[in-house]
Design a protein around this motif. Structure first.
Motif, PDB file in Angstrom:
ATOM      1  N   LEU A   1       0.414 -46.901  24.845  1.00 26.53           N
ATOM      2  CA  LEU A   1       1.558 -46.423  25.630  1.00 26.53           C
ATOM      3  C   LEU A   1       1.886 -47.396  26.769  1.00 26.53           C
ATOM      4  CD1 LEU A   1       1.267 -43.947  23.902  1.00 26.53           C
ATOM      5  CD2 LEU A   1       1.455 -42.534  25.955  1.00 26.53           C
TER       6      LEU A   1
ATOM      7  N   ALA B   1     -10.361 -41.872  34.350  1.00 22.22           N
ATOM      8  CA  ALA B   1     -10.395 -42.649  35.595  1.00 22.22           C
ATOM      9  C   ALA B   1     -11.247 -41.931  36.645  1.00 22.22           C
ATOM     10  CB  ALA B   1      -8.975 -42.878  36.115  1.00 22.22           C
TER      11      ALA B   1
ATOM     12  N   ILE C   1      -1.694 -37.524  27.226  1.00 21.05           N
ATOM     13  CA  ILE C   1      -2.406 -38.812  27.272  1.00 21.05           C
ATOM     14  C   ILE C   1      -2.579 -39.274  28.723  1.00 21.05           C
ATOM     15  CG2 ILE C   1      -2.245 -41.249  26.596  1.00 21.05           C
ATOM     16  CD1 ILE C   1      -0.826 -40.193  23.999  1.00 21.05           C
ATOM     17  N   SER C   2      -1.561 -39.035  29.546  1.00 21.14           N
ATOM     18  CA  SER C   2      -1.688 -39.361  30.983  1.00 21.14           C
ATOM     19  C   SER C   2      -2.832 -38.579  31.606  1.00 21.14           C
ATOM     20  CB  SER C   2      -0.404 -38.988  31.730  1.00 21.14           C
ATOM     21  OG  SER C   2       0.688 -39.708  31.241  1.00 21.14           O
ATOM     22  N   GLY C   3      -2.943 -37.318  31.247  1.00 22.20           N
ATOM     23  CA  GLY C   3      -3.996 -36.474  31.806  1.00 22.20           C
ATOM     24  C   GLY C   3      -5.375 -36.935  31.377  1.00 22.20           C
TER      25      GLY C   3
ATOM     26  N   VAL D   1       2.960 -37.524  25.981  1.00 28.30           N
ATOM     27  CA  VAL D   1       2.830 -38.496  27.075  1.00 28.30           C
ATOM     28  C   VAL D   1       2.027 -37.861  28.219  1.00 28.30           C
ATOM     29  CG1 VAL D   1       4.085 -39.788  28.852  1.00 28.30           C
ATOM     30  CG2 VAL D   1       4.944 -39.747  26.498  1.00 28.30           C
ATOM     31  N   VAL D   2       2.342 -36.605  28.533  1.00 27.17           N
ATOM     32  CA  VAL D   2       1.632 -35.909  29.614  1.00 27.17           C
ATOM     33  C   VAL D   2       0.156 -35.727  29.253  1.00 27.17           C
ATOM     34  CG1 VAL D   2       1.475 -33.754  30.927  1.00 27.17           C
ATOM     35  CG2 VAL D   2       3.719 -34.745  30.406  1.00 27.17           C
TER      36      VAL D   2
ATOM     37  N   VAL E   1      -3.759 -44.723  25.397  1.00 26.68           N
ATOM     38  CA  VAL E   1      -3.249 -45.097  26.722  1.00 26.68           C
ATOM     39  C   VAL E   1      -2.798 -46.568  26.710  1.00 26.68           C
ATOM     40  CG1 VAL E   1      -3.780 -45.381  29.170  1.00 26.68           C
ATOM     41  CG2 VAL E   1      -4.685 -43.415  27.927  1.00 26.68           C
TER      42      VAL E   1
ATOM     43  N   ALA F   1      -6.535 -48.634  33.054  1.00 25.88           N
ATOM     44  CA  ALA F   1      -6.644 -48.290  31.633  1.00 25.88           C
ATOM     45  C   ALA F   1      -7.448 -49.345  30.870  1.00 25.88           C
ATOM     46  CB  ALA F   1      -5.249 -48.132  31.025  1.00 25.88           C
TER      47      ALA F   1
ATOM     48  N   PHE G   1      -6.170 -39.884  30.547  1.00 27.35           N
ATOM     49  CA  PHE G   1      -6.385 -41.128  31.296  1.00 27.35           C
ATOM     50  C   PHE G   1      -6.889 -40.808  32.711  1.00 27.35           C
ATOM     51  CE2 PHE G   1      -4.176 -43.735  34.566  1.00 27.35           C
ATOM     52  CZ  PHE G   1      -4.956 -44.879  34.478  1.00 27.35           C
ATOM     53  N   MET G   2      -6.278 -39.839  33.346  1.00 29.00           N
ATOM     54  CA  MET G   2      -6.695 -39.499  34.717  1.00 29.00           C
ATOM     55  C   MET G   2      -8.097 -38.883  34.747  1.00 29.00           C
ATOM     56  SD  MET G   2      -3.029 -38.435  36.511  1.00 29.00           S
ATOM     57  CE  MET G   2      -3.810 -37.414  37.732  1.00 29.00           C
ATOM     58  N   ILE G   3      -8.438 -38.123  33.729  1.00 35.42           N
ATOM     59  CA  ILE G   3      -9.804 -37.579  33.653  1.00 35.42           C
ATOM     60  C   ILE G   3     -10.803 -38.732  33.502  1.00 35.42           C
ATOM     61  CG2 ILE G   3     -11.401 -36.188  32.273  1.00 35.42           C
ATOM     62  CD1 ILE G   3      -8.916 -34.444  31.512  1.00 35.42           C
TER      63      ILE G   3
END
Lengths: 295, 295
Positions: A250, A182, A174-176, A171-172, A247, A261, A178-180
Motif C-alpha cells: 500500500l 509499530a 491494514i493501517s490499524g 485500508v483502515v 502495508v 513500515a 501497522f499501528m499495532i
C-alpha cells in the motif's frame, strides 16, 4: 424458521464468529478446508458443505474469514467458488484482511454476477471475537451495508462505516495492523533500553499502560513484551508478516514513504528467516529487539 | 508562616508548576534567566532572585525545571550555582528531562555538598501542569523521595516511584518521550497512506482514538496530525529533537539497537534543517510525512 447464512473459514477468528452467529439464531452452511474444524460447532445449527459453491447455494448472505488475498480469490472465483452458486442480490460479507485492490476486483466480479461484495474486516483477537467485542469496519454500497448490519452486530461491539468505496475498510484495517505492529516495536525498543539501564521493564510497561498509553494494545502486548511471555499464541508471525507485506504494498501503490513500515517488515522477516513462523507476532518484536540487544 | 521553596525555570512547564505551588501555600524564591517571566507570578508569594545561588539560599527544597543537561549543570555547579548556597540536608528536586548520567553526576555533587538530588521528571503538557495533572516519575534515596512527595503532589495527579537508582526516572522519561514520538510518526504514516487511498484521515484518526488506541496521546496528537493543525505550539521541535538525541545517546550507551529511534531523530532533524525549530513537534512528524508523500 432460522435464516441460513453461508460461512467459510474456521480459523482462530472464524470459529468464534461462527459460534456467535449460531448463538444469535442463524443456521450456517459451513465450508472449511480442514473439515474436522467443523466438528467444533453445534451440529444441529449447521450444514457441512464440501465446497465454497455448496456453502453459497440459496443463501442471502455468505461470510468469508480467510487467511489472505490468494485464498479468498480462489474461494470466490475457483471452479467450486462462491460465484458459481451465489444467488442474485445476495451479499458476500468479506472479513479477511486483504488489499483494497483485491476487494475492488472481487466487488466488480460480484457485481457482474448480479450480487454484492461488502468489505468488513474486523479488529480483535479470538477472545474478543468470542465475547462479541470485535470492531468491524465496513465499506461498500449503502443498501448492502444496511442489509448486512444485523448480522455483523451479532459479533461486533461496534460497526464503523468508512464510506462507499469498497476498499476503504481494508485500508483502515491494514493501517490499524501497522499501528499495532509499530506499537509493539516501540515498546520492545523502549523497554529493552530501560532494562539495560537496570530499570524493571515490567514496572515501566505498567506505568505507560496505566497513564499516557492507557489503551488495550499497550496493556496486553505491553505486558507480554515486558515479561517476555509470548504464549499462548494469539496471532502468528506468519500472519503478521502478511500484514506487513500488505502495508509495504500500500505504501508503494499510494506513494507514501513509510520508514516505520520498512523496519516492521524487516523485524518480522528476521523471525520468519529463523523458522519461527508460528510464534506470536509479539515475540517477533519483543524477542527481535532483545536478541539484537544481547539480552 | 509559609514554607519557602527555591524555584528555577519559568518555561512553559515551569510557570504553571510554580503557580500550583503558590496556590498550595508555598512562598517561592524564584530565579529565571528571563527576569520578566517572574512578573507573571503572584508577587506577594515570591521573592525575585538574581541568581540560582540566591534562590537556593536558606531553603529545604529547590526545584529546577530547565531545558537541557547543560543549562541544569551550569545552574548547579556554576559560579552562582545552587551548590554555592544550598543548605546541608536540603533537597534539589530536578524536573528537567535530562540524561541519567547527568542525574547521577549531579547527585554525586550534591552528596559531596551534604545535600540531596531527586530525579523527578514529569509527563504532561503545560495545560496538564496547570490542572495539576502531571505524572511525576521519581528515583533516588527513599527518605529524600518521602520528604519531597508532599511538594510534588501539589502539581501531580500521581507520583510514581522507580526505585533508588537516581537515573532511573530519567530513563523512564526519555523512554516515554520516545514512545510519544514513535506514536506521532506511526499515525502520520498511517493517516497519510489512508488519505492517499481516498479515506478521510480525520475519520480514521477518530476511529483509532476511540477504539484500539483509546489513550490521550492518540486522541490529542492524532487529531492534530489528522487535521494537519499544528498550532498553538505546545512543545517545540527543538525540544523534541533534544529528546530524540537523548534517546540515541541512551541507545548507544546501553547498546540497545533502536531502529525507530533513528528514524525519529532523522524526522526531527529535517524540520530543524528547514529552520522550523519553533514548530510543534507534531508538525515535524505530521508535515514531515505529508511533505515526503507529496500531499
Amino acid at each position: 424458521m432460522k435464516t441460513t447464512i453461508g460461512f467459510i473459514g474456521l480459523g482462530n477468528l472464524g470459529t468464534p464468529i461462527a459460534k456467535n452467529l449460531i448463538a444469535a439464531g442463524y443456521h450456517l452452511q459451513v465450508y472449511n478446508r480442514t473439515l474436522s474444524k467443523i466438528d467444533e460447532l453445534d451440529q444441529t445449527s449447521i450444514t457441512k458443505c464440501g465446497s465454497p459453491a455448496e456453502a453459497a447455494k440459496s443463501v442471502n448472505f455468505i461470510i468469508t474469514v480467510l487467511a489472505n488475498d490468494a485464498v479468498l480469490r480462489q474461494t470466490v472465483v475457483g471452479d467450486e467458488g462462491i460465484l458459481k452458486t451465489l444467488p442474485l442480490n445476495a451479499i458476500h460479507i468479506s472479513m479477511s484482511t486483504i488489499a483494497p485492490d483485491t476487494a475492488e476486483e472481487l466487488a466488480d466480479l460480484h457485481k457482474q454476477a448480479g450480487n454484492s461484495y461488502l468489505a468488513s474486516p474486523v479488529f480483535g483477537r479470538p477472545d474478543a471475537a468470542a465475547a462479541k467485542m470485535l470492531w468491524t469496519c465496513i465499506s461498500g454500497e449503502a443498501e448492502v451495508k444496511e442489509a448486512a448490519k444485523p448480522i455483523l452486530e451479532c459479533t461486533s461491539r461496534e460497526v464503523i462505516d468508512f464510506g462507499e468505496k469498497v476498499g476503504s475498510a481494508n485500508v483502515v484495517k491494514i493501517s490499524g495492523n501497522f499501528m499495532i505492529q509499530a506499537s509493539m516495536e516501540m515498546m520492545a525498543e523502549a523497554y529493552t533500553m530501560a532494562e539495560k539501564f537496570g530499570v524493571d521493564r515490567g514496572i515501566v510497561a505498567e506505568f505507560f499502560g496505566n497513564t499516557l498509553f492507557n489503551a488495550p494494545i499497550f496493556k496486553s502486548y505491553g505486558k507480554a513484551i515486558a515479561e517476555k511471555k509470548y504464549e499462548p499464541v494469539g496471532f502468528t508471525t506468519e500472519l503478521g508478516y502478511k500484514d506487513a507485506s500488505l502495508v509495504l504494498k500500500l505504501s508503494q501503490q499510494s506513494k507514501t514513504p513509510m520508514p516505520f513500515a520498512n523496519i516492521i517488515h524487516n523485524r518480522l522477516l528476521v523471525t520468519i528467516a529463523k523458522g519461527r513462523t508460528g510464534a506470536d507476532w509479539a515475540e517477533a518484536f519483543g524477542k527481535g529487539v532483545t536478541d539484537d540487544a544481547g539480552v
